[in-house]
Design a protein around this motif. Structure first.
Motif, PDB file in Angstrom:
ATOM      1  N   LEU A 236       1.075  -1.426   0.205  1.00 29.45           N
ATOM      2  CA  LEU A 236       0.119  -0.089  -0.084  1.00 29.45           C
ATOM      3  C   LEU A 236       1.056   1.556   0.295  1.00 29.45           C
ATOM      4  O   LEU A 236       0.333   2.741  -0.605  1.00 29.45           O
ATOM      5  N   VAL A 237       2.302   1.432   0.698  1.00 28.50           N
ATOM      6  CA  VAL A 237       3.061   2.076   0.502  1.00 28.50           C
ATOM      7  C   VAL A 237       3.338   2.107  -0.530  1.00 28.50           C
ATOM      8  O   VAL A 237       3.608   3.184  -1.069  1.00 28.50           O
ATOM      9  N   ALA A 238       3.323   1.291  -1.364  1.00 29.89           N
ATOM     10  CA  ALA A 238       4.459   1.645  -2.966  1.00 29.89           C
ATOM     11  C   ALA A 238       3.430   1.964  -3.943  1.00 29.89           C
ATOM     12  O   ALA A 238       3.296   2.993  -4.581  1.00 29.89           O
ATOM     13  N   VAL A 239       2.036   1.971  -3.918  1.00 26.89           N
ATOM     14  CA  VAL A 239       0.959   1.871  -4.356  1.00 26.89           C
ATOM     15  C   VAL A 239       0.750   3.773  -4.334  1.00 26.89           C
ATOM     16  O   VAL A 239       0.245   4.364  -4.934  1.00 26.89           O
ATOM     17  N   GLN A 240       0.906   3.675  -2.833  1.00 29.29           N
ATOM     18  CA  GLN A 240       0.779   5.479  -2.622  1.00 29.29           C
ATOM     19  C   GLN A 240       1.772   6.743  -3.687  1.00 29.29           C
ATOM     20  O   GLN A 240       1.445   7.530  -4.015  1.00 29.29           O
ATOM     21  N   MET A 241       3.224   6.405  -3.353  1.00 29.13           N
ATOM     22  CA  MET A 241       4.055   6.677  -3.844  1.00 29.13           C
ATOM     23  C   MET A 241       4.401   6.696  -5.373  1.00 29.13           C
ATOM     24  O   MET A 241       4.460   7.342  -5.989  1.00 29.13           O
ATOM     25  N   ALA A 242       3.861   5.394  -6.132  1.00 33.05           N
ATOM     26  CA  ALA A 242       3.433   5.190  -7.523  1.00 33.05           C
ATOM     27  C   ALA A 242       2.503   6.310  -7.624  1.00 33.05           C
ATOM     28  O   ALA A 242       2.617   7.873  -8.419  1.00 33.05           O
TER      29      ALA A 242
ATOM     30  N   SER B  56       0.471   9.433 -10.749  1.00 29.00           N
ATOM     31  CA  SER B  56      -0.470  10.080 -11.246  1.00 29.00           C
ATOM     32  C   SER B  56      -1.893   9.118 -10.309  1.00 29.00           C
ATOM     33  O   SER B  56      -1.291   7.533 -10.302  1.00 29.00           O
ATOM     34  N   PRO B  57      -2.355   9.408 -10.024  1.00 28.00           N
ATOM     35  CA  PRO B  57      -3.441   8.371  -9.817  1.00 28.00           C
ATOM     36  C   PRO B  57      -4.749   7.305  -9.706  1.00 28.00           C
ATOM     37  O   PRO B  57      -4.457   6.416  -9.961  1.00 28.00           O
ATOM     38  N   ARG B  58      -4.178   7.998 -11.774  1.00 26.72           N
ATOM     39  CA  ARG B  58      -4.692   6.833 -12.242  1.00 26.72           C
ATOM     40  C   ARG B  58      -4.239   5.655 -12.550  1.00 26.72           C
ATOM     41  O   ARG B  58      -4.937   4.733 -13.279  1.00 26.72           O
ATOM     42  N   VAL B  59      -3.071   5.534 -11.844  1.00 29.25           N
ATOM     43  CA  VAL B  59      -2.392   4.144 -12.123  1.00 29.25           C
ATOM     44  C   VAL B  59      -1.976   2.794 -11.454  1.00 29.25           C
ATOM     45  O   VAL B  59      -1.250   2.133 -11.142  1.00 29.25           O
ATOM     46  N   VAL B  60      -2.896   3.871 -10.055  1.00 26.19           N
ATOM     47  CA  VAL B  60      -3.505   3.038  -9.414  1.00 26.19           C
ATOM     48  C   VAL B  60      -4.059   2.140  -9.682  1.00 26.19           C
ATOM     49  O   VAL B  60      -3.682   0.689  -9.012  1.00 26.19           O
ATOM     50  N   ARG B  61      -4.494   1.720 -10.855  1.00 26.82           N
ATOM     51  CA  ARG B  61      -5.427   0.455 -11.452  1.00 26.82           C
ATOM     52  C   ARG B  61      -4.366  -0.263 -11.518  1.00 26.82           C
ATOM     53  O   ARG B  61      -4.588  -1.405 -12.208  1.00 26.82           O
ATOM     54  N   ILE B  62      -3.333   0.154 -11.965  1.00 24.54           N
ATOM     55  CA  ILE B  62      -2.618  -1.130 -12.959  1.00 24.54           C
ATOM     56  C   ILE B  62      -1.824  -1.998 -11.805  1.00 24.54           C
ATOM     57  O   ILE B  62      -1.898  -2.971 -11.516  1.00 24.54           O
TER      58      ILE B  62
ATOM     59  N   MET C  54       7.071   0.343  -9.841  1.00 28.43           N
ATOM     60  CA  MET C  54       7.355   1.730  -9.274  1.00 28.43           C
ATOM     61  C   MET C  54       8.527   1.815 -10.052  1.00 28.43           C
ATOM     62  O   MET C  54       8.661   3.144  -9.998  1.00 28.43           O
ATOM     63  N   ARG C  55       8.721   2.098 -11.037  1.00 23.64           N
ATOM     64  CA  ARG C  55      10.146   2.293 -12.297  1.00 23.64           C
ATOM     65  C   ARG C  55       8.830   3.143 -13.368  1.00 23.64           C
ATOM     66  O   ARG C  55       7.672   2.399 -14.011  1.00 23.64           O
ATOM     67  N   VAL C  56       9.142   4.307 -13.636  1.00 24.56           N
ATOM     68  CA  VAL C  56       7.995   4.976 -14.917  1.00 24.56           C
ATOM     69  C   VAL C  56       8.138   4.501 -16.054  1.00 24.56           C
ATOM     70  O   VAL C  56       7.746   4.033 -16.804  1.00 24.56           O
ATOM     71  N   ALA C  57       9.491   3.662 -16.431  1.00 30.35           N
ATOM     72  CA  ALA C  57       9.173   2.954 -17.594  1.00 30.35           C
ATOM     73  C   ALA C  57       8.483   2.022 -18.447  1.00 30.35           C
ATOM     74  O   ALA C  57       8.231   1.773 -19.071  1.00 30.35           O
ATOM     75  N   HIS C  58       8.340   1.422 -16.535  1.00 28.61           N
ATOM     76  CA  HIS C  58       7.493  -0.148 -17.037  1.00 28.61           C
ATOM     77  C   HIS C  58       6.060   0.460 -16.844  1.00 28.61           C
ATOM     78  O   HIS C  58       5.465   0.050 -17.895  1.00 28.61           O
ATOM     79  N   VAL C  59       5.771   1.746 -15.979  1.00 28.41           N
ATOM     80  CA  VAL C  59       4.468   1.782 -16.362  1.00 28.41           C
ATOM     81  C   VAL C  59       4.324   2.461 -17.103  1.00 28.41           C
ATOM     82  O   VAL C  59       3.138   2.216 -17.514  1.00 28.41           O
TER      83      VAL C  59
ATOM     84  N   THR D 128     -12.030   3.285 -17.057  1.00 33.47           N
ATOM     85  CA  THR D 128     -10.743   2.232 -17.244  1.00 33.47           C
ATOM     86  C   THR D 128     -10.513   1.921 -19.185  1.00 33.47           C
ATOM     87  O   THR D 128     -11.622   1.977 -20.308  1.00 33.47           O
ATOM     88  N   PHE D 129     -10.132   0.826 -19.906  1.00 30.84           N
ATOM     89  CA  PHE D 129      -9.080   1.217 -20.457  1.00 30.84           C
ATOM     90  C   PHE D 129      -9.975  -0.028 -21.797  1.00 30.84           C
ATOM     91  O   PHE D 129     -10.090  -0.338 -22.274  1.00 30.84           O
ATOM     92  N   HIS D 130     -10.925  -0.698 -21.044  1.00 33.84           N
ATOM     93  CA  HIS D 130     -11.696  -1.729 -21.936  1.00 33.84           C
ATOM     94  C   HIS D 130     -12.101  -1.358 -23.434  1.00 33.84           C
ATOM     95  O   HIS D 130     -11.767  -2.238 -24.123  1.00 33.84           O
ATOM     96  N   GLN D 131     -12.728  -0.149 -23.445  1.00 37.66           N
ATOM     97  CA  GLN D 131     -13.139   0.115 -25.233  1.00 37.66           C
ATOM     98  C   GLN D 131     -12.702   2.132 -25.279  1.00 37.66           C
ATOM     99  O   GLN D 131     -13.685   2.668 -25.305  1.00 37.66           O
ATOM    100  N   ASP D 132     -12.548   2.286 -23.924  1.00 36.81           N
ATOM    101  CA  ASP D 132     -11.905   3.981 -23.372  1.00 36.81           C
ATOM    102  C   ASP D 132     -10.828   4.220 -24.280  1.00 36.81           C
ATOM    103  O   ASP D 132      -9.526   4.039 -23.999  1.00 36.81           O
ATOM    104  N   LEU D 133     -10.834   4.399 -25.659  1.00 35.14           N
ATOM    105  CA  LEU D 133      -9.728   4.984 -26.644  1.00 35.14           C
ATOM    106  C   LEU D 133      -9.161   5.222 -26.050  1.00 35.14           C
ATOM    107  O   LEU D 133      -7.590   6.110 -25.895  1.00 35.14           O
ATOM    108  N   GLY D 134      -9.329   6.553 -25.734  1.00 36.40           N
ATOM    109  CA  GLY D 134      -8.509   7.948 -25.361  1.00 36.40           C
ATOM    110  C   GLY D 134      -7.971   8.100 -23.373  1.00 36.40           C
ATOM    111  O   GLY D 134      -7.358   8.732 -23.202  1.00 36.40           O
ATOM    112  N   PHE D 135      -7.948   6.970 -22.748  1.00 34.11           N
ATOM    113  CA  PHE D 135      -7.487   6.840 -21.532  1.00 34.11           C
ATOM    114  C   PHE D 135      -6.268   6.566 -21.711  1.00 34.11           C
ATOM    115  O   PHE D 135      -5.565   7.452 -20.440  1.00 34.11           O
ATOM    116  N   GLY D 136      -5.813   5.928 -22.449  1.00 30.92           N
ATOM    117  CA  GLY D 136      -4.294   5.575 -22.669  1.00 30.92           C
ATOM    118  C   GLY D 136      -3.954   7.206 -22.629  1.00 30.92           C
ATOM    119  O   GLY D 136      -2.542   7.433 -21.570  1.00 30.92           O
ATOM    120  N   LEU D 137      -3.756   7.642 -23.551  1.00 30.00           N
ATOM    121  CA  LEU D 137      -3.180   9.247 -23.401  1.00 30.00           C
ATOM    122  C   LEU D 137      -3.732   9.705 -22.621  1.00 30.00           C
ATOM    123  O   LEU D 137      -2.770  10.740 -22.399  1.00 30.00           O
TER     124      LEU D 137
END
Length: 471
Positions: free
Chosen positions: A101-107, A112-118, A188-193, A324-333
């Motif tokens: 949970l600490v790692a998730v908060q740091m990420a 971005s808060p939206r990367v928590v879903r990863i 926790m690495r930006v390149a991988h995220v 979510t990513f499922h059908q959202d074309l612009g969410f990744g951008l």
């Protein structure tokens, strides 16, 4: 896999079925995998108990009391290990996932808060948590199977198979723990995220139907997006540029009756089936990712009346608290842009991370550069259009990708150089009718740098295209 023919007679390779909305929603939850593991461990424990009883019965029928005594001694030795496991496993779970949970908060703070879903969607995280809980529950169940009797002729249960199963789960827990730590450190690495975000965004692009039947069992039955904005500049509404079908007059609108929230996805296959049965064409009014409130229209009906069966259309949409990513074309951008913006903020001041995000933004735009955008058409098995879903047009995607980053990157020559190189690469990859948004952003970026940088040498340096920024 065999080939199939489209409405224009050209053969195309069958594509894998996209994830259904239900399966995708389960991937966005954290409770399903542990719950399934707990149910499974009860089933396996029951089978192991039956195996232990069968072994004990067979030995007694054979009159082999010495073997029963030996097994009883082995089980008593294993009991010490099982007791230790049951006492330590829950503490281990608490410590491990508190750190997580600490790692998730740091990420979330760094990217971005939206990367928590990863983290929530991570398969290794769910598998680790599920196996840890299963090991703990299995150890408790095994302890309940031990008999207080020590006489081989009177003992009613010898949990030998159950103990072996518990030890196997412990070994699996250790392996998964190592994999989990490695996965968490990578997240926790930006390149991988940014790589994960880009891959999910490209998967959405790959699942977008160009001109396929939504009812074909091998087709893309669940991918697609919607919009209330209509086609963007340079967008195409179907299989051919600008070839939109005649939907007929709008005869009714179906309102949203659920809770307010973000439109996450729709059940494409079921909507096409319902439209075919009623002999109408449906048009999704809000776009996937839009915020909808009760009472606002979600579907427009064309070519026929809204029959009683179509009144249930609002139940074929999924509304949630976040995109979510499922059908959202612009969410990744959107996520890549957020990462770049946070990196360019004065509090963070990390232009290299912004450059890495721009790399992936250019990659994503390159993947959709030749695709028809603006509207997706979903056809039934006879080739008749039954569902129309607007998606972001090319100009909208370009604006989403560059507008905010361009405004914050003026003071960072590393980012302006990378933006210019990316825009130049895209200008060379797109058709003539899609160059205008790119040219506009390049001109605006150049003008902003010329206004903000007083020294001519610094301006020339900041306006020199470089795919690595500065290097």
């Amino acid at each position: 896999m065999g080939d199939w023919k489209t409405t224009d007679g050209l053969p195309r390779r069958r594509r894998h079925r996209a994830l259904s909305p239900l399966r995708e929603h389960l991937r966005d939850t954290f409770w399903f995998a542990p719950t399934a593991a707990l149910v499974l461990v009860f089933v396996v424990w029951s089978a192991a108990t039956a195996a232990d009883d069968a072994i004990l019965t067979a030995l007694r029928d054979a009159g082999d009391e010495d073997a029963v005594s030996d097994l009883l001694g082995i089980a008593e030795d294993a009991k010490t290990v099982v007791t230790t496991i049951s006492a330590a496993m829950m503490t281990f779970i608490g410590v491990v996932f508190s750190i997580s949970l600490v790692a998730v908060q740091m990420a979330a703070g760094q990217f971005s808060p939206r990367v928590v879903r990863i983290f929530v969607r991570s398969r290794i995280t769910k598998a680790t948590f599920a196996v840890f809980l299963a090991t703990f529950v299995q150890s408790l169940l095994v302890l309940t199977s031990y008999d207080s009797q020590r006489d081989p002729s009177l003992v009613a249960s010898i949990p030998l198979v159950q103990s072996v199963l518990t030890l196997i789960l412990v070994g699996l827990s250790v392996v998964l723990f190592v994999m989990y730590v490695n996965s968490t450190l990578r997240l926790m690495r930006v390149a991988h995220v940014v790589d994960l975000i880009t891959r999910e965004a490209l998967r959405v692009v790959a699942n977008m139907p160009l001109d396929v039947s939504a009812e074909e069992p091998v087709g893309d039955t669940s991918a697609g997006t919607g919009s209330s904005r209509g086609p963007g500049p340079g967008a195409s509404s179907g299989p051919g540029p600008g070839s939109g079908p005649d939907l007929g007059p709008e005869t009714a609108r179906i309102a949203h009756h659920g809770r307010a929230g973000v439109l996450r996805d729709v059940d494409i296959a079921r909507l096409v089936r319902m439209a075919r049965q009623s002999g109408v064409v449906l048009r999704l009014v809000p776009r996937i990712g839009d915020f909808v409130v009760p009472g606002t229209p979600v579907f427009a009906v064309h070519g026929g009346p809204a029959t009683k069966g179509l009144r249930a259309l609002s139940f074929q949409v999924s509304v949630g608290a976040e995109r979510t990513f499922h059908q959202d074309l612009g969410f990744g951008l959107r996520q890549l842009s957020d990462i770049a913006l946070r990196a360019l903020s004065p509090a963070v001041n990390d232009p290299t991370t912004a450059v890495q995000a721009v790399d992936r933004i250019v990659q994503f735009l390159s993947s959709v550069a030749q695709r028809p955008l603006g509207v997706l058409l979903h056809r039934d098995r006879r080739g008749t259009v039954r569902l129309v879903q607007p998606v972001p047009g090319w100009a909208e995607l370009v604006d989403l990708a560059f507008s905010e980053i361009r405004g914050c990157a003026v003071a960072s020559p590393q980012v302006t150089r990378r933006l210019l190189a990316g825009l130049d690469d895209l200008l060379g990859a797109v058709a003539e009718d899609r160059r205008a948004p790119l040219v506009r952003h390049r001109t605006l970026l150049t003008q902003a740098v010329e206004r903000a940088v007083p020294e001519a040498a610094d301006r020339a340096f900041a306006l020199h295209p470089d795919r690595q920024g500065i290097g």
